[in-house]
Every structure is written in structure tokens, then in C-alpha cells.
Design an enzyme around this catalytic site. Structure first.
Site, mmCIF file in Angstrom:
data_model
loop_
_atom_site.group_PDB
_atom_site.id
_atom_site.type_symbol
_atom_site.label_atom_id
_atom_site.label_comp_id
_atom_site.label_asym_id
_atom_site.label_seq_id
_atom_site.Cartn_x
_atom_site.Cartn_y
_atom_site.Cartn_z
ATOM 1 N N GLU A 1 -45.103 81.737 -23.569
ATOM 2 C CA GLU A 1 -44.687 80.736 -25.026
ATOM 3 C C GLU A 1 -45.098 81.808 -26.209
ATOM 4 O O GLU A 1 -44.995 82.328 -26.274
ATOM 5 C CB GLU A 1 -46.366 80.034 -25.144
ATOM 6 C CG GLU A 1 -46.365 78.664 -23.374
ATOM 7 C CD GLU A 1 -47.554 78.124 -24.083
ATOM 8 O OE1 GLU A 1 -47.484 77.019 -24.279
ATOM 9 O OE2 GLU A 1 -48.301 78.871 -23.294
ATOM 10 N N LYS B 1 -43.348 68.947 -13.469
ATOM 11 C CA LYS B 1 -42.190 69.649 -13.644
ATOM 12 C C LYS B 1 -41.392 70.102 -12.492
ATOM 13 O O LYS B 1 -41.553 70.119 -11.207
ATOM 14 C CB LYS B 1 -42.260 70.805 -14.132
ATOM 15 C CG LYS B 1 -43.539 70.661 -14.717
ATOM 16 C CD LYS B 1 -43.671 72.716 -15.885
ATOM 17 C CE LYS B 1 -44.126 72.207 -17.137
ATOM 18 N NZ LYS B 1 -43.745 72.080 -18.072
ATOM 19 N N HIS C 1 -51.894 75.923 -14.745
ATOM 20 C CA HIS C 1 -51.032 76.298 -13.859
ATOM 21 C C HIS C 1 -50.358 77.226 -12.716
ATOM 22 O O HIS C 1 -49.222 77.029 -11.649
ATOM 23 C CB HIS C 1 -50.622 76.508 -14.996
ATOM 24 C CG HIS C 1 -50.801 75.108 -15.731
ATOM 25 N ND1 HIS C 1 -51.133 74.002 -15.701
ATOM 26 C CD2 HIS C 1 -50.772 75.023 -17.396
ATOM 27 C CE1 HIS C 1 -51.629 73.243 -16.486
ATOM 28 N NE2 HIS C 1 -51.369 73.990 -18.146
ATOM 29 N N LYS D 1 -49.647 83.390 -25.109
ATOM 30 C CA LYS D 1 -49.094 83.385 -26.531
ATOM 31 C C LYS D 1 -48.630 83.929 -26.947
ATOM 32 O O LYS D 1 -49.412 84.790 -27.087
ATOM 33 C CB LYS D 1 -49.804 82.135 -27.498
ATOM 34 C CG LYS D 1 -50.728 80.627 -26.048
ATOM 35 C CD LYS D 1 -51.520 79.434 -26.736
ATOM 36 C CE LYS D 1 -51.497 78.665 -25.909
ATOM 37 N NZ LYS D 1 -50.857 77.869 -25.208
ATOM 38 N N ASP E 1 -57.430 79.006 -19.615
ATOM 39 C CA ASP E 1 -56.235 77.554 -20.305
ATOM 40 C C ASP E 1 -55.292 77.709 -19.415
ATOM 41 O O ASP E 1 -54.293 76.558 -19.307
ATOM 42 C CB ASP E 1 -55.856 78.203 -21.287
ATOM 43 C CG ASP E 1 -54.504 76.817 -21.732
ATOM 44 O OD1 ASP E 1 -55.442 75.555 -21.397
ATOM 45 O OD2 ASP E 1 -53.252 77.488 -22.541
ATOM 46 N N ASP F 1 -52.688 68.224 -12.692
ATOM 47 C CA ASP F 1 -52.497 69.709 -13.450
ATOM 48 C C ASP F 1 -50.528 69.354 -13.554
ATOM 49 O O ASP F 1 -50.357 69.164 -12.619
ATOM 50 C CB ASP F 1 -52.203 71.016 -12.296
ATOM 51 C CG ASP F 1 -52.296 71.940 -12.520
ATOM 52 O OD1 ASP F 1 -50.959 72.373 -13.595
ATOM 53 O OD2 ASP F 1 -53.139 73.142 -12.499
ATOM 54 N N HIS F 2 -50.246 69.549 -14.960
ATOM 55 C CA HIS F 2 -49.129 69.001 -14.896
ATOM 56 C C HIS F 2 -48.200 69.296 -14.693
ATOM 57 O O HIS F 2 -46.643 68.810 -14.885
ATOM 58 C CB HIS F 2 -48.722 68.203 -16.797
ATOM 59 C CG HIS F 2 -48.876 69.325 -17.816
ATOM 60 N ND1 HIS F 2 -49.515 70.104 -18.261
ATOM 61 C CD2 HIS F 2 -47.617 70.703 -18.072
ATOM 62 C CE1 HIS F 2 -49.310 71.257 -19.218
ATOM 63 N NE2 HIS F 2 -48.144 71.300 -18.966
#
Ligand code: BG6
Length: 504
Positions: free
Chosen positions: A230, A196, A254, A354, A249, A191-192
Site C-alpha cells: 500500500e 475480490k 487477508h 504501508k 491488520d 474478510d473482504h
């Protein structure tokens, strides 16, 4: 500066990237390895072997890598370092469904390991669609490419990219397929967001400072807002997004992980499983939102046409690859509760979307109002609350809003903000999330990765909402103009509690 108690020691290895010529490899993975090299933290001996259906020669792959690095890397190409980096890049073509491809992969891998005198440590990165994961791991197993876990001898590790499924059932199937071949200790689910810098700082902030922990609970905190906004639309990813939507998503992975880091109990050590247990415990405490409750606790919406910087921008349904009658949500807001002692009665408001007004992600902790006696005596003019904002991106840092006396002879007060910005406080730039995460896999540290139980617990919670939405149809799919802050319904979700979203 204090040094880490468990410094990471990445081991010499070969990174095999399935989906080696794909978007993720070019934008993130290859630049990440390159940056680790420039920063001097990559093991001295390593190789990257790309795999994909497109027949590329090593030379083609090296050229693609160079272009990708020139475009996406945070550090520029160094002509001094490039020749040695380049000679460690290889490509072998093959279909994931073809057993012969894995034999070819094995031969190539063994050859590379012999030529470069690598010890046989292998990391398999599955940057491929979830439908191909089972084939890939089975292919690796039958070609004899997976070593059992052991403290001696070379390691085999696998990195699984999101999406891990689209509901609880499909997530379980993927996890089962991977677990048939790899032991949990060899599996690194990315989970990027956990990689961070600003996200890692959440634990440091909470548990390396004495001032926060005593007030980090329902007695002092009024509510928490998590925003991941975003500005970009769906871009070129409509095929995937049409199957996903904002909840799957962004929230399933996240945002729930951000929530876990803010809500979790102090772990008793930094060992991977101790930290992951603490995060997992939060997921177990999420109050389910099911059935008709979705109406009360969630808002979903889709961006429609609007204006951005004066220009007309089409709505989601006019994006290439999107169905003209798509009911996929590009925005979601949720009110939820973490049902444990610490967070009893504290609402958490999450929002992500988004096509919003700007890119801005943060976690804002709102503290309770002070007694209305002194500076706050006028019930018509309550003082603004203290807010601690942890800024995740693009600004990286913290702000704390406090109330201050306005200079002058009257006892007039005003809110002011104390700021900390990474860029100002530290001379070094933050590494990219994938840099840290790849390094952790090379070092065998799984703290920043998702354990199977956590992936499934998140999906279980999300699936409740998805099923509620299915039952109640699409009648609550409002539209918001692209470039705005989302639908009015999301404002109502929080305003009906006498609170408001922060203006970012
Ligand atoms: C990905 C989502 O996981 O995260 C994308 O699939 C999203 O839709 C991206 O844009 C956001 O990541 P970041 O690091 O740019 O905030």
C-alpha cells in the site's frame, strides 16, 4: 460462457447496520447495496436501518447516504432509481450499551417490516469496534431480535467485521460471545479480500483449467511470493493501527486467506463447508514460527520520513494519533512453510506494508529452473524462471513469463510476458468486494466467509510470532523511507536463499 451451478438467490431482508453513520457504512456498505440495486441483483424488497450513537433523523441518514454514494460508489447516482432507494433507508439512534436502545430498534424494525411488507429476514452488520461486539449481540438476543436457524420462517444473520480480536485469546472471547447468541450457520465473518473478483478467480484458475493442477506442487514450484503493498500511510486510523500493526491488520486475515486459496487441495464441491474445510486444512499445516525463530523467518519495520513525488513526507511516528516512540510495525515480511505433501520444502515469502512505493498486490508463483543442458547450458547465465503472476489490484489479471527465442540467426533467448487483463477481456467492470459479500449473506452462502475454526487457527499461528516479538523486544524494528520498497532486512530474508523479491 458457463452459468454457475448454484446461482445465488438473495432474499428480501432488512440490513441493520450497527455503526450506521461510520466510515465503513459510508464508504463501502451503503454504496455496495446501491450498486447491487443498479445492477438489478438486489431482491426487489429490502430496507437498510442504520444504528449509531449520533442522533440522525431518517432524512439526515438519507442525505448522508446520498453524499456517500456520490463520493464512493462505482456507479453514479441515478435520479430515476434514487427515490425508491431513499425511501428504504432509516435510522434509529442508540448506544450499544443501553438495553432500551434495542427495544427501540426492535419497534422500528417491526414497523419498517410492516410498512414495506418485508418477511422479517434480518441481517445485523456489526461495523463496530471489537470491544462492543459482545454488548451488541447480547442486546439483540435480549430484545428478542434473533430467530433460531431454521429452513422455514424468517432468518436472522450476523456479519462480524474485523478485527476479530488482537490475539488468540481475545478472538476466542469474541467468537464465544457471538456463538452464545447465533448459531455458526448464522454467522458471517467478513474478510473482504475473499470478495475480490481477482481473489475468487484463484479457485477458477486452479480448478477450471487442466494445465495448472498437475504442476501445482513441490515438484515444479520453486517458491511463492505474496505481496500486498500500500502506498498510503496510516491516515486517520492511528488509534486502531497503534493497537494492531501490519501483522494483525493484514497477515492474520487477508494474506493468510490468499495463501490458503493458492495452497489448498481441490475441494470435492463448492459447498461452503467443503471449500472452507479445504482452506482450513492449509492453516493446520503452517509450520509455527515461535521463540527465536522469529528472528530468522520474520522482518518487521516502520516507515520513517521520506520523499514521495518530490515532496517531504513524515514518518509513521509523526502521523496524527501515533505515539512518538511507537514500536508498531507498518511492514512485515515472513518466510514460511506449508508442511504437507504438496508443498514440501517450498518456501512462501509474504510481504505487506504501508507507505510503500506503490499500491500493488499480487501472488507470484515461481517455477523451478529447467535442466542446464540446452538454452540454459551456461552456468554463469541461468535462464529466468517461468513465473505465473496473479494480479489482485489495482491491475486485475494474470501474467505468465515464458522464455522465447529472439528473432535472428542465433539461438538467443529472452523472457517475455503473456498478459490477461480483466478490463480488456470482459466488458463489465468488477463489482466491489462488499457487493459480492453482502449478496452472499442475503442468499445465505457462507463460502467466502471465515469460519470460527479458521479465524482461531490464523490467530494461533500469528500469536506465536507476536509472542516471539515480545520476548525479543524491539531490537529488530528497522525503518524504511516512506515511498520505498521496505527495509533492506526484508531483502536479506529472501536473498539469503538465493532468491529475490519481484520488482513491482
Ligand atoms: C483493511 C486494513 O482490512 O484492508 C487496512 O485494515 C488496509 O489497513 C485495507 O488498508 C486494504 O484493503 P484493500 O481492499 O484496499 O486492499
Amino acid at each position: 460462457m458457463s452459468e454457475p451451478t448454484h446461482p445465488l438467490v438473495p432474499q428480501p431482508c432488512t440490513l441493520v447496520i450497527f455503526g450506521g453513520s461510520g466510515d465503513l457504512a459510508r464508504r463501502k456498505l451503503i454504496p455496495a447495496v446501491y450498486n447491487l440495486l443498479l445492477d438489478g441483483i438486489l431482491p426487489p424488497n429490502y430496507a437498510i436501518l442504520g444504528n449509531g450513537r449520533t442522533p440522525l433523523s431518517d432524512a439526515d441518514f438519507r442525505q448522508t447516504a446520498r453524499e456517500a454514494i456520490a463520493k464512493y460508489s462505482r456507479q453514479k447516482i441515478s435520479e430515476k432509481v434514487w427515490p425508491d432507494f431513499e425511501r428504504r433507508l432509516f435510522f434509529v439512534a442508540g448506544s450499544l450499551q443501553d438495553p432500551k436502545a434495542y427495544k427501540a430498534l426492535r419497534q422500528r424494525l417491526e414497523q419498517i417490516e410492516t410498512d414495506l411488507k418485508l418477511p422479517g429476514n434480518r441481517i445485523f452488520y456489526l461495523a463496530i469496534p471489537p470491544t462492543s461486539i459482545a454488548d451488541a449481540v447480547e442486546g439483540l438476543r435480549s430484545a428478542g431480535l434473533v430467530q433460531p436457524p431454521s429452513s422455514e420462517g424468517p432468518f436472522s444473520r450476523v456479519i462480524v467485521e474485523k478485527p476479530i480480536g488482537r490475539d488468540l485469546d481475545s478472538a476466542r472471547k469474541i467468537n464465544e460471545a457471538v456463538s452464545r447468541v447465533f448459531d455458526e450457520s448464522q454467522i458471517f465473518r467478513i474478510d473482504h479480500y475473499l470478495g475480490k473478483e481477482t481473489v475468487q478467480n484463484l479457485l477458477v484458475l486452479r480448478f477450471a483449467n487442466s494445465i495448472f493442477e498437475p504442476i501445482w506442487n513441490y515438484k515444479f514450484i520453486d517458491h511463492v511470493q505474496i505481496t500486498v503493498a500500500e502506498a498510503e500511510g496510516v491516515g486517520t486510523r492511528a488509534t486502531y493501527y497503534e493497537e494492531a500493526g501490519a501483522l494483525r491488520d493484514m497477515v492474520q486475515n487477508h494474506i493468510l486467506q490468499l495463501l490458503c486459496l493458492v495452497a489448498m487441495e481441490p475441494p470435492h464441491s463448492l459447498d461452503a463447508d467443503v471449500v472452507r474445510n479445504a482452506r482450513m486444512e492449509v492453516l493446520r499445516c503452517l509450520r509455527l514460527i515461535t521463540g527465536k525463530d522469529v528472528e530468522k523467518y520474520t522482518v518487521r519495520a516502520q516507515y520513517g520520513p521520506g520523499k514521495v513525488k518530490g515532496a517531504d513526507v513524515p514518518g509513521y511516528r509523526r502521523e496524527p494519533g501515533v505515539k512518538p516512540d511507537s514500536t508498531i510495525e507498518t511492514y512485515v515480511a515472513i518466510k514460511l512453510f506449508v508442511e504437507n505433501w504438496r508443498w514440501s520444502g517450498v518456501p512462501w515469502y509474504l510481504r505487506t506494508g504501508k507507505g510503500l512505493a506503490k499500491r500493488a498486490s499480487e501472488i507470484a508463483v515461481f517455477f523451478k529452473p529447467i535442466p542446464q543442458i540446452l538454452f540454459n547450458a551456461n552456468p554463469e547465465a541461468p535462464l529466468d524462471p517461468n513465473i505465473l503472476v496473479m494480479k489482485i489490484q489495482p491491475e486485475e489479471g494474470l501474467t505468465l513469463r515464458i522464455i522465447c527465442k529472439v528473432p535472428g540467426t542465433k539461438a538467443k533467448t529472452n523472457p517475455v510476458e503473456l498478459h490477461f487483463l480483466y478490463g480488456e477481456a470482459f466488458a463489465v467492470p468488477s463489482p466491489e468486494a462488499y457487493e459480492r459479500l453482502l449478496l452472499d449473506v442475503m442468499a445465505g452462502d457462507a463460502s467466502l466467509f471465515m469460519r470460527r475454526d479458521a479465524v482461531e487457527a490464523s490467530w494461533a499461528w500469528i500469536t506465536g510470532i507476536l509472542e516471539g516479538w515480545d520476548t525479543f523486544g524491539t531490537k529488530w524494528l528497522p525503518e524504511y523511507p516512506v515511498g520505498s520498497w521496505g527495509p533492506v532486512e526484508a531483502n536479506r530474508l529472501i536473498e539469503s536463499d538465493g532468491r529475490a523479491w519481484r520488482t513491482l
